[in-house]
Design an enzyme around this catalytic site. Structure first.
Site: not given
Ligand code: NAD
Ligand code: 6OH
Length: 486
Positions: A178, A254, A288, A390
């Site tokens: 998804k 993550e 992230c 954040e």
């Molecule tokens: P988000 O949590 O809003 O959405 C992520 C995904 O989850 C989307 O596909 C969304 O549709 C889905 N989703 C939302 N609510 C849900 C539910 N109740 N049940 C199932 N699925 C659901 O995150 P975002 O805004 O897309 O991404 C930004 C966030 O992601 C930031 O907090 C960032 O730090 C984090 N992030 C973390 C990492 C990491 O590796 N730690 C990497 C990238 C982004």
């Molecule tokens: C998170 O936002 C980014 C992750 C990227 C990687 O882990 C990578 O190695 O490219």
């Protein structure tokens, strides 16, 4: 207008409900595609297709053949590089210079790296003594976990999705993905590539939609899903973990971060400025493990602030196709409202705005885009919300410090624990400091220097588990011990 459908059992299919939603180009605000919204019916079909695939050809392929097909997936992404690049840039607005060096090539590499790893990873065996003297042999066998639910975010859509799908398929699982509702295109396009590479129907399925009350939530609740891997916000992770508790299904998370960078006075300041520029502003701050808190040792504080300000003001903002552009828009107007809310809050909390703080003037064609200024603050207290929450935008707060103990305490004073960066020429100190920092990713004199074989993940509210290299195998496979009495 382009229509984006689900990919289930090797075919592109429409939603039963007939509901569609818009895919918006964040650089212009224009609608670039209509996307089918999945619900229970599509999740049911996708999970059933995945289950059937596990029992079919996929479950019986010799390992060398499975890995050869995953290599072909990577090769096909690279052969169709321009299509993936155009789709990713249209969905995210990110500079092509970034997507062509990171998102697409690393998205492809995820299939090769994990195929090679899984092919070569050993399992353990122990000979044991028995009272009758003949002994027994124990050996571990690794099997796929089953149907993996993959929920991915919008910031590096292809890369962070294949980072999960690559190891999941290498371990022999089938997946239902998804993707984020903001960035459906590359995940959809990958379906074509899976067919071209000979991945059997049902192994890779995609259902588009939103989170709560939509495809995301239904996927996490489906009893036929054996485990859920998720990258996104900590709050969403909490909701998914509750859903996965039914049936005691495994999760790999993550999540968010509020990552510190620590700059000691002995650091190579050119390097530290260049690295902090990237960690605070790359991908418009939507990484992230990006830096939102910077701690600088007092003797170099003023110089660091003025040089980072100059760097931020020299960023070239604009459309992704322009090769000189290194700063794109945020993902959406909604996300910009959130980030601008923090920009206002910073001023209310008493910050000094070193640079930025608002919305830039853009040519008319980009008037509907989610553009925002890179922003630097100083002067906030350690309890300010802007320093604790954040933001996920192109901004950071810089604060001076006087001692190693003080800065370790400041860096760790957060609910998160994803990443931390230390800049110093003194490697003994670097080693001393990183060992005290509570974060899963620790960089010294670099940032985003990432070998895909290394463990990746966060402590505290930043996640559960580690993916990357052999570490992901714990999540994507089940180990059983076989004991044979000899
Ligand atoms: P988000 O949590 O809003 O959405 C992520 C995904 O989850 C989307 O596909 C969304 O549709 C889905 N989703 C939302 N609510 C849900 C539910 N109740 N049940 C199932 N699925 C659901 O995150 P975002 O805004 O897309 O991404 C930004 C966030 O992601 C930031 O907090 C960032 O730090 C984090 N992030 C973390 C990492 C990491 O590796 N730690 C990497 C990238 C982004
Ligand atoms: C998170 O936002 C980014 C992750 C990227 C990687 O882990 C990578 O190695 O490219």
């Amino acid at each position: 207008m382009k229509e984006i459908r689900h990919f289930i059992n090797g075919e592109y299919v429409a939603s039963e409900s007939g509901r569609l939603f818009d895919d918006i180009d964040p650089a212009t605000g224009e609608n670039i595609a209509r996307v089918h919204e999945g619900g229970k019916a599509e999740i049911d079909r996708a999970v059933a297709a995945a289950r059937a695939a596990l029992d079919g050809e996929w479950g019986h392929l010799p390992i060398a053949e499975r890995m050869a097909r995953l290599h072909r997936v990577a090769d096909r992404i690279n052969e169709r590089f321009e299509e993936f690049l155009a789709a990713e840039c249209a969905d995210t607005g990110k500079p092509r210079s970034m997507a062509s060096h990171i998102d697409i090539p690393r998205g492809a590499a995820n299939f090769k790296i994990f195929a090679d790893l899984v092919k070569n990873v050993p399992t353990e065996s122990f000979h044991m003594d028995t009272p009758d003297g003949t002994g027994a042999l124990n050996y571990a066998i690794r099997r796929p976990k089953g149907v993996i639910g993959v929920i991915s975010p919008w910031n590096l859509p292809l890369l962070l999705m294949t980072w999960k799908v690559g190891p999941a398929l290498a371990c022999g699982n089938a997946v239902v993905v998804k993707p984020s509702e903001e960035t459906p295109q590359t995940t959809a396009l990958l379906g074509e590539v899976m067919n071209e590479a000979g991945i059997p129907a049902g192994v890779y399925n995609v259902v588009h939609g939103f989170g709560p009350g939509s495809a995301g939530e239904y996927l996490t609740q489906h009893k036929g899903v054996d485990a859920v891997t998720f990258t996104g916000e900590t709050r969403t992770g909490t909701a998914i973990m509750k859903a996965a508790a039914e049936g005691i299904r495994d999760v790999s998370f993550e999540l968010g971060g509020k990552n510190p960078a620590i700059v000691f006075a002995d650091a190579d300041l050119d390097q530290a400025i260049e690295g902090t520029m990237r960690s605070a502003f790359a991908n418009c701050g939507q990484v992230c493990f990006g830096t939102e808190r910077v701690y600088v040792e007092r003797p170099v504080f003023d110089e660091f602030v003025s040089r980072l300000k100059a760097g931020a003001e020299a960023l070239k903002m604009g459309p992704s196709q322009d090769p000189d552009v290194n700063f794109g828009p945020l993902i959406s107007q909604e996300h910009r409202d959130k980030v601008l809310g923090y920009y206002r809050l910073a001023e209310e909390e008493g910050a000094t705005v070193v640079t930025g703080g608002g919305v830039p003037e853009m040519p008319e064609a980009f008037g509907g885009g989610a553009w925002i200024q890179p922003t630097i603050w100083t002067g906030l207290g350690d309890d300010a919300r802007v320093v604790r929450e954040e933001i996920f935008g192109p901004c950071c707060h810089i604060r001076p410090f006087d001692s190693e103990d003080e800065v370790v305490g400041l860096a760790n004073d957060t609910d998160y624990g994803l990443a931390a960066t230390v800049w110093t020429r003194d490697l003994a100190r670097a080693n001393r400091v990183v060992r005290r920092l509570e974060a899963g990713l620790l960089w010294v004199n670099s940032w985003f220097l990432r070998d895909l074989r290394t463990p990746f993940g966060g402590m505290k509210s930043s996640g559960i588990g580690r993916e990357g290299g052999v570490h992901g195998l714990e999540f994507y496979s089940e180990l059983s011990n076989v004991c044979i009495k000899l």
